[in-house]
Design an enzyme around this catalytic site. Structure first.
Site, mmCIF file in Angstrom:
data_model
loop_
_atom_site.group_PDB
_atom_site.id
_atom_site.type_symbol
_atom_site.label_atom_id
_atom_site.label_comp_id
_atom_site.label_asym_id
_atom_site.label_seq_id
_atom_site.Cartn_x
_atom_site.Cartn_y
_atom_site.Cartn_z
ATOM 1 N N ASP A 49 1.001 -1.257 0.181
ATOM 2 C CA ASP A 49 -0.052 -0.021 0.052
ATOM 3 C C ASP A 49 0.825 1.403 -0.279
ATOM 4 O O ASP A 49 2.278 1.359 0.358
ATOM 5 C CB ASP A 49 -0.556 0.228 0.985
ATOM 6 C CG ASP A 49 -1.793 -1.707 1.069
ATOM 7 O OD1 ASP A 49 -2.075 -1.579 0.427
ATOM 8 O OD2 ASP A 49 -2.435 -1.466 2.522
HETATM 9 N N1 URA Z 1 -1.280 -6.127 3.995
HETATM 10 C C1 URA Z 1 -1.150 -4.904 3.675
HETATM 11 O O1 URA Z 1 -2.166 -4.217 4.240
HETATM 12 N N2 URA Z 1 -1.141 -3.689 3.054
HETATM 13 C C2 URA Z 1 -0.061 -4.099 2.547
HETATM 14 O O2 URA Z 1 0.866 -3.143 2.680
HETATM 15 C C3 URA Z 1 0.674 -5.252 2.133
HETATM 16 C C4 URA Z 1 -0.250 -6.335 3.243
#
Ligand code: URA
Length: 246
Positions: free
Chosen positions: A106
């Site tokens: 993310d």
């Molecule tokens: N899980 C999440 O919620 N975000 C990420 O970036 C990776 C795994």
């Protein structure tokens, strides 16, 4: 590798442009098997032909494999209309190749991101059936307790009904003197659904405050790598990843 144009081979490593190669050929600075190359479209096999550029052996790698310590605020994509991407952070020589991030973190997640132009290995690493371990350091709001370890181990059910695979939660610390009270932990998952870690803690009522990936399979995030920096994988690291997916 099938024979390729000399200028394409040399330019693919990012240090010289095709224009530079042309000039160096005119200056007799590029030798192929000991003889000055006569034209940029000379066909060579970089795995077999000995190429030197300005007196130095030219080392060719068909693919690049980079480990990045992704900072928050950039997106794991090759292009984006609004935000900077992880590729914008790479040294120019890698940006000339068709590299891409293997999977996504993310925008606000930090940590280990593999970047490559090897589509076959990337595909294998992302294939859900391979269940590659991914380990994250996480800080969540509230107090984590034994019951949460059990819930992770037994497989959480997300709010959309998705049944997660069993996962590991290791509680590291409780910060009672912060506002809000928060807990730090390590989490290992073997799948990679969209926002998975955030959703897992979400169903436990523990919003994620900070998330950083620290491991994929046997590949650990290099602690020396500053946020935003990247470096080529070592041969051993690459072998570890390749062995993992057969
Ligand atoms: N899980 C999440 O919620 N975000 C990420 O970036 C990776 C795994």
């Amino acid at each position: 590798m099938p024979n390729e144009r000399l200028d394409k081979i040399i330019a693919s490593m990012g240090e010289y442009s095709r224009k530079d190669v042309k000039k160096l050929i005119r200056e007799k600075q590029i030798l192929v098997s000991g003889k000055p190359a006569v034209s940029s479209d000379l066909k060579c096999d970089p795995d077999k032909d000995e190429i030197t550029v300005c007196g130095k052996p030219f080392s060719y790698a068909r693919f690049v494999y980079l480990m990045m310590n992704k900072p928050a605020g950039v997106v794991s994509a090759t292009r984006d209309g609004a935000d900077r991407t992880v590729l914008d952070l790479l040294p120019a020589k890698y940006r000339k190749r068709e590299v891409f991030p293997v999977g996504r973190l993310d925008k606000d997640t930090e940590g280990l991101l593999l970047i490559t132009d090897d589509g076959v290995l990337a595909h294998k690493l992302l294939a859900p059936k391979n269940h590659i371990d991914k380990e994250y350091f996480v800080r969540v709001e509230g107090r984590l307790e034994e019951e949460h370890i059990v819930a992770f181990r037994e497989g959480l059910v997300l709010s959309d009904g998705y049944q997660c695979m069993d996962a590991e939660l290791k509680i590291l610390s409780l910060n009672e003197h912060t506002e809000p009270v928060s807990s730090e932990a390590l989490v290992v998952i073997r799948e990679g659904k969209f926002h998975q870690i955030k959703k897992m803690f979400g169903v436990l009522g523990k919003p994620v405050l900070y998330l950083k990936r620290i491991r994929m399979g046997d590949l650990n995030l290099d602690r020396e790598l500053e946020c935003g920096d990247s470096r080529p994988l070592t041969e051993e690291e690459l072998k570890g990843l390749s062995d993992l997916v057969g």
